[in-house]
Design an enzyme around this catalytic site. Structure first.
Site, mmCIF file in Angstrom:
data_model
loop_
_atom_site.group_PDB
_atom_site.id
_atom_site.type_symbol
_atom_site.label_atom_id
_atom_site.label_comp_id
_atom_site.label_asym_id
_atom_site.label_seq_id
_atom_site.Cartn_x
_atom_site.Cartn_y
_atom_site.Cartn_z
ATOM 1 C CB SER A 497 -0.932 0.007 1.218
ATOM 2 O OG SER A 497 -1.738 1.162 1.208
ATOM 3 C CG ASP A 498 1.045 5.745 -2.005
ATOM 4 O OD1 ASP A 498 2.239 6.021 -1.838
ATOM 5 O OD2 ASP A 498 0.150 6.603 -2.107
ATOM 6 C CE LYS A 499 3.882 8.523 4.413
ATOM 7 N NZ LYS A 499 3.040 9.751 4.629
ATOM 8 C CB THR A 500 1.220 10.113 0.430
ATOM 9 O OG1 THR A 500 2.468 10.080 1.119
ATOM 10 C CG2 THR A 500 0.671 11.525 0.437
#
Length: 1081
Positions: A497-500
């Site tokens: 998963s991408d954070k931002t």
């Protein structure tokens, strides 16, 4: 200045320029671009009237069908030349002289030969996806730099001279047509949706099981078994219709979600300001932009005033980047270091200067990024595929689409069923030859049995089950583009998963406020819960943060501006405070810069009284001085600290130390600290006339009153931590990938409950990935939960490494930088609200409300769907095996046929009809999330399922054979005895249907199953007791003793199945426990 074609976009510095070391690696000129034969984007929209904020309206009713989400992604028919180059609309299939010449000029004779060989290979069966391009012979190390990498090191004068433009007059309108012909439109081409007939055809030829059924229908028709041929054809049509209708519904949901967004911009041509669609931009255009605008192309800045740009969609970094106009200095890499800035290049191999990293190019504004604060202007240096946005888009196009695990399992099942079918035909023919029967008759019988063995209801139940899953997911705010994707989530073992913007909100939010030894948490604490002695200080901290602020209010009441300013205004509502700027007149401002590290304003309050030395005075209105900035810059200028308006004690060394330690501890948790203070006087530098009595010119005030600090962070989305905990407990490894710094990434990871471990083992940075080969990375990723400072190439490498370990990988993201990894992953999940156009185009699933927690029901649906399909297979195959066994045994021993043709037809209807279909709608098992994900290569018919099939078939065969042998005891098969055999088979089959439901499903939970089985039971009684049906099915009314005997056999079957289900439940529990123990270990 007239430019030759060889000078087109990319500036090659001479020895006199500051970037001379980069000249040998500048990008080559772009080959002429021919646009596919479709109107330009501007023809679909109304002309601009001149208003800065005007959004053009579509003038054509079907305008949205020509674009994907926005005018940046234009739908064009995919047409390429034989050698992989774009074709004009009227081109033939064979390459033309112009195409051959273009390849020969750009790649030489070797490149021309390689492309020709590739074209020949692709002609003979090599599958090429719609985005694939034939490979060139250009080595990876010699790939040229993008324009932004080159012009980031050039001065404004060099850049303007290269394009031959003035920042005040821009390009002449007469040159635009030629430049568009040379460089193409500032847009990206995506394929048009497939026609209806093509979708129908692909559903057939891309599905081996459907092909097998079509073959069976053809053979049945040739052999004269018209009823089998018709039933199979109907089954195939149902599959095609249900699949098409549901995917069309998903497309309509996407169209409703993504209203056409025209991207437009402001530029200067012929010295006049213009407002046009961004598609019309060409290199050399002068573009202007301000707060809230989206950058329309890659731009070399020529003017920047307090300019801050949010590049999170491109780099993944949360904090907006401050921009300036000074050229960047090249970075000198150590000799022999082959990996720099997230990818391999050749500069460091020779110890030469290399371009500065993407996120560090302070004089470049990238296409698709958002202006958070300030304003600026610049010269377009790249459009379309030559932008950094375009580079990532091209990476996404090169990724081939993968088949889901369920599709692979179905393909494998179709192969096995084909082998079984041929085996049955062969065995029957051999038996016939041994018994000296007609081989043609035996072949006919063999084909009939083989067709009966193929579960034509399987594609129907699979498609219907998937369609229902997609429908349920749409109600939970998740749009699934393709049916098989929803099941794919059920076997996901790793979620990257991408954070931002995915795990976090992608907006700075104040979480803590510190004043004189009191820490207030936001929003859990309110002003009423704050101790009375500290309320004044909290109020003052909030007030200064809102006053010393340049964010503006939109019509809908939301704030727009620098992310820190927006956070300082948003926190006011948590304490029920209004905007104090409405009662304040600003007189002067000292803007923030990287040297000063603070911003200051001065002005007067519009109220009738001002506070002076702790007392209210109506006669004296004193100018107030407010400042905010880094804790170090603010604290060193303070001599007092604020308790209340009546109390501002001296700031001694001990208090100063306590404040500083608290701020450092807060910053170590990944929070951004903004300190505030106040004083009296103007924020402007003293004039020369007052120089003798005031502070030296440009000197900051050093007698301020420290009030407090606010700590902010891009916080996790609500419910994400709980979702991650459930996923991890279910055996799914959740991995966070971000472009942020390591400390920030680890702080967020711990707050989300990710299994980080020690700092060295739980986190891997992009620079460390660069030093690894594929094998080393594959071995390392299994124990890593956080990847920091990553680029799009790193994300792709991480996904590929997990896949190499045998994992089924889902990737979630919303930015342009996530798109290649979204497409490479087995399942790509994009955000609906915050997701960029490219991310949504690459994804398989779109979360409409941007809620990461929606993945939980999606995984539940996927796992449940797979188990339901297995339950259906167990029932259908056990019925087929039982029927085939009875017929084969009677044929081998020359006995009377236990079932006639009409009875076999009714059993086939049961096997493929409502009772079997209702097994596909079992409710989700509450325990499903505790079971570990299935492996990618695990067959759909597992060992445990095979045992269940054989058990169910054995029960049916033994019960039916008991009645059959009882009937043959007098060497004569009467109609009554055949009716008993037929009814016994049907009763045992209905018991098998009920007992093959999910292990966690109560008998009344699947109401459809209960209803269909009950109706089937009543229909069977109708076949026995209604005279009209007796004549058709050759049955006879049974007495009470006969029915009682059959019911007793069915009851015995229920008991045996319940024992089997109890054993399977205990086995499943032990497997779940073992998987959980292994996960904890």
């Amino acid at each position: 200045m007239k430019r030759s074609q060889s000078q087109e976009i990319f500036y090659v510095p001479t020895a006199t320029t500051s970037a001379s070391a980069l000249s040998r690696h500048a990008v080559s000129a772009r080959a002429p671009v021919t646009r596919p034969s479709s109107p330009p984007a501007s023809s679909y929209f109304s002309p601009f009237s001149g208003d800065h904020d005007e959004v053009p309206k579509p003038t054509t009713p079907g305008a949205s069908s020509h674009f994907a989400y926005s005018t940046t992604l234009v739908r064009h028919p995919h047409r390429e030349g034989t050698l992989g180059l774009p074709l004009p609309g009227n081109s033939a299939v064979l390459p033309k002289l112009e195409e051959l010449r273009a390849v020969a000029e750009s790649e030489g004779a070797t490149g021309l030969w390689q492309r020709t060989v590739g074209a020949v290979k692709s002609f003979f069966g090599q599958k090429v996806s719609s985005y694939d391009r034939l490979p060139t012979t250009q080595p990876k190390e010699d790939r040229k730099d993008t324009p932004s990498a080159v012009f980031a090191h050039h001065t404004i004068e060099d850049t303007l001279a290269h394009f031959g433009v003035s920042p005040t007059t821009g390009l002449p309108s007469a040159s635009i047509s030629g430049l568009l012909q040379t460089h193409g439109y500032n847009e990206f081409s995506v394929d048009v949706p497939e026609p209806l007939l093509v979708k129908f055809a692909k559903t057939i030829y891309e599905n081996p099981l459907i092909l097998l059924l079509c073959g069976s229908a053809t053979v049945s028709a040739v052999m004269g078994n018209v009823d089998d041929a018709v039933s199979i054809t109907v089954a195939v049509l149902i599959v095609l219709t249900v699949g098409f209708v549901q995917e069309r519904r998903s497309e309509q949901s996407l169209e409703a979600l993504n209203k056409l967004v025209p991207h437009h911009c402001h530029l200067i041509r012929d010295g006049q300001p213009l407002h046009v669609l961004a598609n019309e931009l060409v290199p050399g255009d002068i573009v202007t932009f301000t707060t809230g605008d989206r950058i329309p192309a890659d731009i070399r800045l020529v003017a920047a005033l307090d300019l801050e740009i949010d590049e999170s969609s491109l780099t993944g970094e949360t904090t907006a980047r401050r921009k300036d106009i000074e050229p960047c200095k090249p970075v000198l890499g150590p000799p022999g270091s082959a990996f720099v800035n997230g990818h391999a290049n050749g500069y460091a191999m020779h110890g030469e200067p290399e371009p500065v990293a993407l996120a560090e190019r302070s004089c470049i504004a990238y296409m698709g990024t958002l202006v958070r604060n300030g304003r600026g202007s610049g010269i377009v240096i790249a459009t379309g595929t030559q932008t950094e946005f375009g580079v990532i888009f091209s990476m996404m196009q090169e990724v081939e689409e993968k088949r889901t695990p369920l599709q692979l399992s179905m393909d494998e099942l179709a192969k096995k069923l084909s082998l079984i079918s041929f085996g049955v035909i062969g065995v029957i023919c051999i038996i016939g030859v041994m018994q000296q029967r007609s081989w043609l008759d035996m072949f006919t019988i063999g084909v009939s049995l083989a067709v009966a063995a193929i579960p034509e209801g399987l594609p129907i139940v699979t498609t219907v089950t998937l369609a229902l899953g997609v429908l349920r997911m749409s109600k939970r705010k998740a749009i699934v583009k393709k049916l098989h994707s929803v099941e794919g989530l059920g076997c996901v073992s790793v979620i990257c998963s991408d954070k931002t913007g995915t795990l976090t909100k992608n907006e700075q939010t104040v979480l803590e406020i510190y004043v004189t030894d009191e820490l207030v948490h936001v929003p859990s604490d309110t002003l009423a819960q704050t101790p009375l002695s500290h309320r004044a200080a909290v109020n003052k901290t909030l007030e200064i943060g809102a006053l010393c602020n340049n964010a503006t209010v939109k019509e809908d009441g939301t704030f727009v501006g620098q992310s820190t300013d927006v956070a300082l205004l948003n926190v006011m509502s948590a304490f029920e405070q209004g905007d104090p700027r409405l009662d304040f007149t600003r007189r002067s401002e000292l803007p923030f810069n990287s040297e000063r590290k603070y911003m200051a304003i001065s002005g007067v309050h519009n109220s009738s009284a001002s506070i002076v030395n702790g007392s209210a005075s109506k006669d004296i209105i004193r100018e107030m001085y407010y400042v905010k900035g880094s804790i170090e810059a603010i604290l060193e200028r303070c001599k007092f600290y604020y308790v209340s308006d009546d109390s501002t004690p001296s700031l001694d060394v001990n208090t100063r130390s306590i404040i500083l330690m608290k701020a450092q501890a807060t910053a170590s948790r990944g929070l951004r600290v903004i300190a505030v203070a106040y004083g009296y006087g103007s924020a402007e530098a003293p004039s020369a006339a007052r120089a003798s009595t005031a502070l030296p010119s440009n000197s900051p005030k050093n007698n301020l009153v420290f009030v407090g600090f606010q700590a902010m962070l891009d916080p996790p989305r609500k419910g994400v931590a709980d979702a991650i905990n459930l996923l991890q407990n279910g055996g799914v490894q959740v991995v966070m990938i971000t472009g942020d710094a390591e400390e920030t990434a680890l702080s967020i990871a711990r707050s989300l409950g990710l299994r980080v471990g020690s700092r060295n083992s739980g986190c891997l940075t992009g620079r460390e990935i660069d030093r690894m080969n594929k094998t080393q990375l594959m071995e390392r990723v299994g124990g890593v939960s956080v990847f920091a400072r990553t680029t799009p190439k790193h994300k792709m490498a991480i996904v590929e490494a997990f896949q190499a370990r045998g994992a089924v990988v889902a990737m979630t993201g919303d930015g342009v930088n996530d798109a290649p990894a979204l497409k490479m992953a087995d399942i790509g999940v994009s955000m609906g609200k915050s997701g960029t156009d490219v991310a949504k185009e690459a994804a398989d699933v779109i979360l409409v409300d941007d809620n990461f927690s929606t993945i939980i029901p999606a995984v539940e649906e996927g796992k449940s769907i797979f188990h339901n399909i297995q339950n259906f297979l167990s029932f259908q195959l056990s019925t087929a095996v039982a029927a085939l066994s009875l017929i084969t045994v009677s044929t081998m021993f020359g006995l009377s046929n236990p079932l006639n043709a009409m009875q076999i037809l009714f059993i086939n209807i049961l096997m493929d009809g409502p009772p079997s279909q209702s097994l596909g709608v079992d409710p989700v098992d509450p325990q499903v999330m505790r079971r570990p994900p299935r492996k990618k290569n695990e067959p759909i018919i597992t060992k445990q399922l095979t045992i269940r099939i054989l058990f169910s078939a054995t029960v049916i065969v033994l019960g039916t054979m008991y009645i059959y042998l009882y009937a043959l005891s007098d060497d004569n098969m009467s109609r009554r005895e055949q009716t008993m055999t037929f009814t016994c088979f049907v009763f045992l089959d209905l018991v098998s249907a009920v007992q093959n439901r999910g292990l966690g499903c109560g008998i009344l939970q699947n109401r459809m199953l209960v209803t269909t089985v009950s109706i089937s039971f009543l229909v069977q009684l109708t076949l026995i007791y209604v005279p009209f049906m007796q004549s058709i099915f050759q049955t006879e009314a049974l007495g009470i003793l006969d029915i009682s005997r059959l019911v007793l056999i069915a009851a015995t079957s229920i008991v045996l199945h319940e024992a089997r289900r109890r054993y399977e439940r205990s086995l499943s529990a032990s497997m779940t426990y073992a998987a959980a123990a292994e996960e904890m270990a």
